[in-house]
Design an enzyme around this catalytic site. Structure first.
Site, PDB file in Angstrom:
ATOM      1  N   ALA A  96       0.843  -1.206   0.000  1.00 44.48           N
ATOM      2  CA  ALA A  96       0.000   0.000   0.000  1.00 44.48           C
ATOM      3  C   ALA A  96       0.875   1.251   0.000  1.00 44.48           C
ATOM      4  O   ALA A  96       0.599   2.214  -0.719  1.00 44.48           O
ATOM      5  CB  ALA A  96      -0.919   0.002   1.218  1.00 44.48           C
ATOM      6  N   ASP A 106      -5.439  -0.186   4.111  1.00 46.86           N
ATOM      7  CA  ASP A 106      -3.983   0.009   4.079  1.00 46.86           C
ATOM      8  C   ASP A 106      -3.596   1.277   3.319  1.00 46.86           C
ATOM      9  O   ASP A 106      -2.771   2.066   3.776  1.00 46.86           O
ATOM     10  CB  ASP A 106      -3.291  -1.186   3.399  1.00 46.86           C
ATOM     11  CG  ASP A 106      -3.266  -2.424   4.291  1.00 46.86           C
ATOM     12  OD1 ASP A 106      -3.988  -2.425   5.301  1.00 46.86           O
ATOM     13  OD2 ASP A 106      -2.529  -3.369   3.964  1.00 46.86           O
TER      14      ASP A 106
END
Ligand code: PMV
Length: 313
Positions: free
Chosen positions: A93, A135
């Site tokens: 992420a 995330d």
């Protein structure tokens, strides 16, 4: 254009609510003081310099350039990272968020976090189709977030203001990189959900309950409650089948010595289960347990700033 721009995005921890967040339950997310750095400079050919596999970076670059209608750009992208890969600390992420932000900056687009976060979410979905979007959101905005994916199109979050200095001092034990990917772990829980619907729903509802208790514990700086809730959360994650035998054994040892610990992120069933969030009023005990198992134990700062500009030259 002869410029070089650099951006960094932080890694993350899920303090409570992993897996359940995929099913619309809330999660408490935070960032850590481990970051991933991306720099972009002009080049005669497209190149990506990274210590890890470049496939996600390549996908992210092409995806962002397409969104911005700039597929013709030739770029040198350099990536370096302090975030352990594949252990539940949100390295993919952070990569998606940092690449999107660096490209926006390089191509003189406004620093629009909402847009960047949406793009990073689309990139995250390449990693595992069923991503909650938590995330990328925490890596974009930083701090502490209460996060809930209502539907694919509505993801709600609120910044939480905790009294940083009085929070429990968590220790992270790197239990090792799981054999399974996040996508495989998420798919495993989906399988259980489809096979044993009411049992799994019960577990997910209980996770929601402990996430709310965790919120109380952190908000009231009630270390005893936080410890209790971590223990309950771990038990529920074990019931979802996302914790390996090796990890369970270590967590039982921590509990036996008066502490509590839980996996953090997707977990792993076969060998290792990634990062473990551990708490003990005497944190030295956690370092001793990690040392005995030959595992790295880290103390991290929580609630760090989200994606940020590291300057240009
Ligand atoms: O292991 P990580 O850092 O990829 O975290 C995954 C968290 C899950 O809740 C299991 C999946 C998700 O998309 O939220």
């Amino acid at each position: 254009m002869e410029k070089k721009v650099e951006v960094s995005a932080p890694g993350k921890l899920i303090l409570s609510g992993e897996h359940a967040v995929v099913y619309g339950k809330p999660a408490i997310l935070t960032t850590v003081n481990r970051r991933l750095f991306v720099s972009i400079s002009p080049s005669l050919k497209n190149e990506i310099i990274t210590p890890e596999s470049s496939s996600l970076a390549k996908f992210a670059r092409d995806f962002v350039l397409k969104v911005l209608g700039r597929e013709e750009e030739k770029l040198r992208i350099e990536i370096s990272s302090e975030i352990p890969v594949g252990c539940g600390m949100g390295s993919s992420a952070a990569l998606a968020v940092a690449i999107a932000t660096t490209l926006f900056k390089y191509l003189n687009q406004p620093f629009d976090k909402e847009k960047i976060n949406q793009i990073a979410y689309e990139i995250e979905k390449k990693q595992h189709g069923n991503a909650s979007g938590g995330d990328n959101t925490i890596s974009t905005y930083g701090g502490f977030l209460w996060y809930r994916k209502e539907t694919e199109f509505l993801k709600l979050f609120k910044k939480l203001q905790f009294d940083f200095k009085r929070l429990p001092e968590f220790v992270l034990i790197n239990n090792g990189r799981p054999k399974e990917t996040t996508g495989e772990m998420v798919a495993g829980v989906r399988k259980l959900y489809e096979k044993e619907r009411s049992k799994t729903e019960r577990i997910l509802n209980q996770i929601e309950k402990v996430t709310k208790q965790m919120l109380e514990g952190l908000n009231q700086v009630n270390h005893r409650l936080v410890k209790l809730v971590i223990k309950e959360n771990e038990e529920l994650l074990e019931n979802l089948g996302v914790v390996s035998g090796f990890t369970k054994k270590m967590i039982r040892e921590i509990e036996g010595k008066g502490g509590a610990a839980k996996i953090c992120g997707a977990g792993g069933k076969i060998g290792r289960s990634g990062i473990i969030l551990a708490f003990h009023p005497q944190k030295e005990i956690l370092f001793e347990i990690a040392k005995k198992e030959n595992l790295e134990a880290l103390e991290v700062k929580l609630g760090e700033e989200g994606v940020k500009d590291e300057g240009e030259d």
